[in-house]
Structures are given as C-alpha cells and as structure tokens.
Design an enzyme around this catalytic site. Structure first.
Site, PDB file in Angstrom:
ATOM      1  N   HIS A 312      21.936 -30.810  -0.577  1.00  0.00           N
ATOM      2  CA  HIS A 312      22.883 -31.344   0.397  1.00  0.00           C
ATOM      3  C   HIS A 312      23.295 -30.222   1.323  1.00  0.00           C
ATOM      4  O   HIS A 312      23.442 -29.084   0.881  1.00  0.00           O
ATOM      5  CB  HIS A 312      24.116 -31.919  -0.326  1.00  0.00           C
ATOM      6  N   ASP A 369      22.724 -40.143  -3.542  1.00  0.00           N
ATOM      7  CA  ASP A 369      21.606 -41.088  -3.482  1.00  0.00           C
ATOM      8  C   ASP A 369      20.710 -41.048  -4.702  1.00  0.00           C
ATOM      9  O   ASP A 369      19.852 -41.915  -4.876  1.00  0.00           O
ATOM     10  CB  ASP A 369      20.753 -40.807  -2.243  1.00  0.00           C
TER      11      ASP A 369
HETATM   12  N1  ACO Z   1      13.610 -30.285  -2.914  1.00  0.00           N
HETATM   13  C1  ACO Z   1      13.064 -29.048  -2.887  1.00  0.00           C
HETATM   14  N2  ACO Z   1      13.539 -28.034  -2.149  1.00  0.00           N
HETATM   15  C2  ACO Z   1      14.631 -28.271  -1.401  1.00  0.00           C
HETATM   16  C3  ACO Z   1      15.258 -29.520  -1.377  1.00  0.00           C
HETATM   17  C4  ACO Z   1      14.714 -30.552  -2.172  1.00  0.00           C
HETATM   18  N3  ACO Z   1      15.276 -31.761  -2.189  1.00  0.00           N
HETATM   19  N4  ACO Z   1      16.324 -29.488  -0.538  1.00  0.00           N
HETATM   20  C5  ACO Z   1      16.362 -28.237  -0.049  1.00  0.00           C
HETATM   21  N5  ACO Z   1      15.350 -27.504  -0.570  1.00  0.00           N
HETATM   22  C6  ACO Z   1      15.081 -26.078  -0.305  1.00  0.00           C
HETATM   23  C7  ACO Z   1      14.471 -25.870   1.058  1.00  0.00           C
HETATM   24  O1  ACO Z   1      13.062 -25.867   1.016  1.00  0.00           O
HETATM   25  C8  ACO Z   1      15.052 -24.540   1.466  1.00  0.00           C
HETATM   26  O2  ACO Z   1      14.295 -23.524   0.859  1.00  0.00           O
HETATM   27  P1  ACO Z   1      14.117 -22.102   1.607  1.00  0.00           P
HETATM   28  O3  ACO Z   1      15.494 -21.498   1.733  1.00  0.00           O
HETATM   29  O4  ACO Z   1      13.234 -21.333   0.681  1.00  0.00           O
HETATM   30  O5  ACO Z   1      13.503 -22.396   2.933  1.00  0.00           O
HETATM   31  C9  ACO Z   1      16.431 -24.507   0.833  1.00  0.00           C
HETATM   32  O6  ACO Z   1      16.351 -25.417  -0.292  1.00  0.00           O
HETATM   33  C10 ACO Z   1      17.551 -24.954   1.761  1.00  0.00           C
HETATM   34  O7  ACO Z   1      17.199 -26.241   2.264  1.00  0.00           O
HETATM   35  P2  ACO Z   1      17.449 -26.717   3.759  1.00  0.00           P
HETATM   36  O8  ACO Z   1      16.474 -27.793   4.096  1.00  0.00           O
HETATM   37  O9  ACO Z   1      17.503 -25.518   4.671  1.00  0.00           O
HETATM   38  O10 ACO Z   1      18.899 -27.302   3.624  1.00  0.00           O
HETATM   39  P3  ACO Z   1      19.579 -28.298   4.607  1.00  0.00           P
HETATM   40  O11 ACO Z   1      21.028 -28.127   4.426  1.00  0.00           O
HETATM   41  O12 ACO Z   1      19.041 -28.143   5.989  1.00  0.00           O
HETATM   42  O13 ACO Z   1      19.083 -29.727   4.076  1.00  0.00           O
HETATM   43  C11 ACO Z   1      18.963 -31.810   2.987  1.00  0.00           C
HETATM   44  C12 ACO Z   1      19.827 -30.568   3.311  1.00  0.00           C
HETATM   45  C13 ACO Z   1      18.369 -32.412   4.278  1.00  0.00           C
HETATM   46  C14 ACO Z   1      19.836 -32.875   2.326  1.00  0.00           C
HETATM   47  C15 ACO Z   1      17.829 -31.368   2.029  1.00  0.00           C
HETATM   48  O14 ACO Z   1      18.381 -30.828   0.836  1.00  0.00           O
HETATM   49  C16 ACO Z   1      16.867 -32.527   1.673  1.00  0.00           C
HETATM   50  O15 ACO Z   1      15.958 -32.799   2.453  1.00  0.00           O
HETATM   51  N6  ACO Z   1      17.093 -33.209   0.517  1.00  0.00           N
HETATM   52  C17 ACO Z   1      16.289 -34.347   0.165  1.00  0.00           C
HETATM   53  C18 ACO Z   1      16.730 -35.572   0.965  1.00  0.00           C
HETATM   54  C19 ACO Z   1      18.056 -36.136   0.501  1.00  0.00           C
HETATM   55  O16 ACO Z   1      18.280 -36.332  -0.691  1.00  0.00           O
HETATM   56  N7  ACO Z   1      18.932 -36.460   1.477  1.00  0.00           N
HETATM   57  C20 ACO Z   1      20.226 -37.074   1.186  1.00  0.00           C
HETATM   58  C21 ACO Z   1      21.350 -36.204   1.648  1.00  0.00           C
HETATM   59  S1  ACO Z   1      22.872 -36.908   1.116  1.00  0.00           S
HETATM   60  C22 ACO Z   1      23.188 -38.133   2.203  1.00  0.00           C
HETATM   61  O17 ACO Z   1      22.789 -38.174   3.316  1.00  0.00           O
HETATM   62  C23 ACO Z   1      24.036 -39.194   1.668  1.00  0.00           C
END
Ligand code: ACO
Length: 434
Positions: A312, A369
């Site tokens: 998140h 979720d």
């Molecule tokens: N699985 C594996 N790796 C992940 C995940 C994941 N679900 N989420 C983040 N990471 C990793 C990224 O690859 C990144 O790694 P790095 O630093 O080596 O590049 C690091 O964790 C940080 O992730 P970001 O994408 O930079 O974080 P951001 O804050 O931009 O993204 C997000 C947050 C979009 C929610 C992301 O965690 C994701 O895509 N999760 C899966 C989708 C999801 O569940 N969305 C629901 C959000 S809650 C809602 O809207 C109600």
C-alpha cells in the site's frame, strides 16, 4: 488553507544563485507537518517535482486520518475498528459528511432522507438498455453516474448549499440502485425497485439478488457483512480516486460528473480493481504447493507478477481494514457454512509472504482487498461486481471530500505543473520534405 499558524520554517538555498528562501512549516493536529511551498515558484522560479505525489499534501482536510506506519485509520477521530464493529454504514456516512456521529433522531432522519432518494428516474432504464449485455458493470457505473447530471438538474448548482446537500444525498442513495441494476442488466434479469422498509445494506442485497416472482430475505449475517464492507471502504483520505474527484471538482464541475471521474480512477487494478485481481491471482496459484513459485515471481524484478492485495502506498504496516475484513471473512464463511479452499490458500499465502524477508524489508502487508474478494464471492457476487461495491461504499467519502473542498473559501482550481523534457522550438517541415 486552514488557519494553521506557521511556527517554524525550512530554508532552501539555490546553489546556482546563492539565494535562500524561507518556507513555513505548518503543523496539523496529527501526522507529519507540511512545508508550505505556495510561494516557492514566485520567489525562486522553480517548481517542486514529485511524480506520484509521494511527498505532496494536496489539501488540508479534517475528515480522515491515516498513520501508515502504525496501521491507524480514523474517520473524524473515530477508529475504523470501532466504527466497523459498533456503528453502521449510514451513521458512518453521517459522520463523514457532518463531522459528528448522529444522535438517535439525527440518525433516523438521515436514514429516512437517504431511503427516499433511492429510486432512479424511470427514463434512466432506457439508458441502461443502450449498453451491451456483456459490458463490465464498472463501465456502466461510469456512464450512468455521469449521466445523473442530465437527470437531476435541480442539484447541479455547486454554489447553492442546499443543492450540494441534495446532490450528496442523491449520490449516496442512488449508488446501490445503480450498482444493482448494472448487475441485473448483465444477467438479463428485471430491475428490482428499492424497498423503503429495508436498511441500506439489505436494500442493496434485495435489489441485487431478488427476482419479482418470489420472496427474498437476506440472512442477517449477510446484511451485517455487507454493511461492514461498506464501512471499511467508506473513505481513505487523498487516494487516487478521491484526488481525482477533488481535481475534477476544483474546476466547478457538477458533483455527478466528479464522482463519475472518481469511479473511473477507482477501476484500475492498482486501486479498487485489486480485489478482483486478488481472486484471479488465487485462482491462478490454484494450490498451496504453488505458493513458493509465485512468491519467487513476485520478488523477481523482471517478472510483472505482483502479489495482488499486498502493499500500500501509505500503510507500511498491517492495513487495519484488512484485519477487520479477515475476521469478517471467517465469520461469513462459517455462518454460511461455506468451506472455500481459496480462503485457506489466501491465509497460507499471507503466512508465507509475511515470513519472507523481501516482504518484511519492503513493509508489504495485506491490504483491505486481500480478503474482501473472498467474502464477496461467498456472498455470490461475481468478480466483475467487486470494484462496483467498492465504488458504492466510497461514494460517501468522495462526496464528503468534494463538499469539504467546495466549502473551503480559499479553494482554487487544481493545476499541477511539469518538468518539460521535450523538444525546444523547432522549424516546421512541410509533409513532402519529412
Ligand atoms: N508484490 C510484490 N512486490 C511489491 C508489491 C506487491 N504487491 N507491492 C510493492 N512491491 C515492491 C515494488 O516492486 C517495489 O520494489 P522496489 O523498491 O525494489 O522497486 C517496492 O515494493 C515499493 O513498491 P511501489 O510500487 O514503489 O509502491 P507504491 O506505493 O507505488 O505502490 C501499490 C503501492 C500500487 C498498492 C503496490 O503495492 C501494488 O501494486 N500492490 C498490488 C495491488 C494492490 O493490492 N492494490 C490495492 C491497493 S489498496 C486500495 O486501493 C484499496
């Protein structure tokens, strides 16, 4: 902006010119302070650069507070755990809109007001019939909610507080009807009109699952679970869809159009579409034995696979909504006597991920979720309706945030700037010479 008094400042120095600029620091009632950069451009000639707004506060607000490190979510000061277990969705809506929990009379009056706005203009049925039967219900939602502005002209003048209030009530009240009709249309069943003697959640279940030829009574367990799901999704500070609503509304667009914009933003799999994606992912994983393989894929930078429902932007701890949802999930499945292997798989996936150093280091925890899809599936909702339910529940948050912005006398049109990396001026070349 609020009257927060600047009691401190930061000094920025432009190393190119040696000039320094004092930027006030504003303190909120809780959470990180902000550096007030409103005068930065006029004084320094520079913009700030923050794609994805990871360090940018776009507004001041008194509605929802999140501490992502501690896993805290509060609406108007009340914890989400208390609201989800001691209140109901209608009272939570009242709280978000008005700032205080209602007393008994206020609660009764508010429920009555919402109930009396649940019907849709009959002409809107024709609007539904224009869609293909296999349309995604979110596509229908975006269209129908935007179209409300063509049907309710008497509540689109945003300068009139009474019209703003009526539009807010209409949006909250009609959203379940719109969502249920999107479902009914897709499965070829007749639209079922709302019933005024039912609660908000029960009425939605009635419009979704009943048919005119037989009686329908939703089980109290289902009604409670539905209501709780609505509470858990009611508002979440300045997330992508809420910021979209605020940005759309900042130009003076009518509330129905703004909420349609919010629905469009929510649709994406990185936001509200994640609960749908969680279920597809669990189905793809298929069996506990495959978990290690998928965990490795999620960790592999060259593989686009991510653990959906994990991570998140704000929570770097367990999402408090996920904890309540996890508990609800067990209750619902138990009360309905359902033994869903996907729940077992989800719990095992959570266990394996949380004990993996990759997820611990990156502070990736289950979000709301992760479990909501399993409950909704147990309740018989098709996956395509998951994000629709999120939109339905979030409407009150969007509306409350939109109202807060419009009622702020200092609000301005939202207009971010950019770092331009394209061509400088160049000479136009006629087509025959290109
Ligand atoms: N699985 C594996 N790796 C992940 C995940 C994941 N679900 N989420 C983040 N990471 C990793 C990224 O690859 C990144 O790694 P790095 O630093 O080596 O590049 C690091 O964790 C940080 O992730 P970001 O994408 O930079 O974080 P951001 O804050 O931009 O993204 C997000 C947050 C979009 C929610 C992301 O965690 C994701 O895509 N999760 C899966 C989708 C999801 O569940 N969305 C629901 C959000 S809650 C809602 O809207 C109600």
């Amino acid at each position: 902006m609020s009257d927060t008094t600047p009691n401190n400042s930061v000094t920025l120095t432009d190393n190119r010119t040696g000039k320094s600029f004092d930027m006030p620091i504003l303190d909120g009632t809780s959470g990180p302070s902000v550096i007030d950069i409103r005068k930065l451009y006029s004084e320094s000639g520079c913009f700030t650069y923050d794609p994805g707004f990871t360090s940018t506060g776009s507004c001041d607000s008194s509605i929802t507070y999140i501490d992502g490190d501690k896993g805290i979510l509060r609406h108007r000061g009340y914890s989400i755990e208390d609201l989800a277990t001691k209140s109901d969705y209608m009272d939570t809506c009242y709280l978000l809109l008005n700032g205080e929990l209602p007393n008994k009379d206020q609660s009764k009056e508010f429920k009555q007001t919402i109930t009396y706005h649940t019907m849709l203009h009959e002409q809107m049925m024709n609007f539904y019939r224009g869609f293909r039967r296999d349309s995604h219900p979110m596509a229908i939602m975006v269209g129908v909610v935007g179209a409300l502005s063509a049907f309710y002209h008497d509540s689109t003048d945003i300068r009139d507080p009474n019209q703003r209030l009526i539009a807010s009530h209409r949006l909250i009240a009609k959203m379940p009807t719109i969502a249920a009709y999107a479902y009914k249309y897709a499965i070829g069943q007749p639209f079922v009109y709302p019933k005024n003697d039912l609660s908000f959640a029960e009425n939605f279940l009635h419009m979704t699952f009943s048919v005119p030829c037989e009686d329908y009574k939703a089980s109290p367990a289902l009604v409670r679970a539905m209501d709780r799901i609505f509470i858990l999704h009611a508002d979440h500070e300045q997330n992508a869809s809420t910021s979209t609503v605020r940005l759309a509304g900042s130009s003076g667009a009518n509330p129905f159009a703004c909420i349609a914009a919010g629905i469009a933003s929510l649709w994406g799999p990185a936001h509200g579409g994640a609960n749908e994606a969680v279920l597809s992912m669990l189905q793809q994983i298929g069996h506990k034995d495959n978990i290690p393989k998928y965990i490795e894929r999620a960790k592999d930078k060259n593989d686009p696979f991510r653990l959906m429902g994990f991570g998140h932007r704000v929570y770097k701890n367990y999402d408090p909504r996920a904890a309540v949802m996890r508990e609800s999930c067990h209750e619902v499945l138990e009360e309905l006597g359902i033994n869903d292997p996907l729940l077992e798989l989800a719990m095992e996936l959570e266990r394996v991920a949380l004990s993996d150093p990759y997820f611990a280091e990156k502070k990736l925890f289950p979000n709301v979720d992760f479990y909501s899809g399993i409950i909704l599936r147990a309740m018989n909702f098709p996956t395509s309706m998951f994000t629709v339910l999120f939109a339905l529940a979030r409407t009150v948050g969007w509306v409350a945030q939109w109202k807060e912005m419009i009622e702020d006398p200092h609000h301005k049109i939202g207009r971010p700037r950019q770092l331009f990396l394209g061509h400088e001026e160049r000479e136009f070349i006629p087509v025959e010479k290109r």
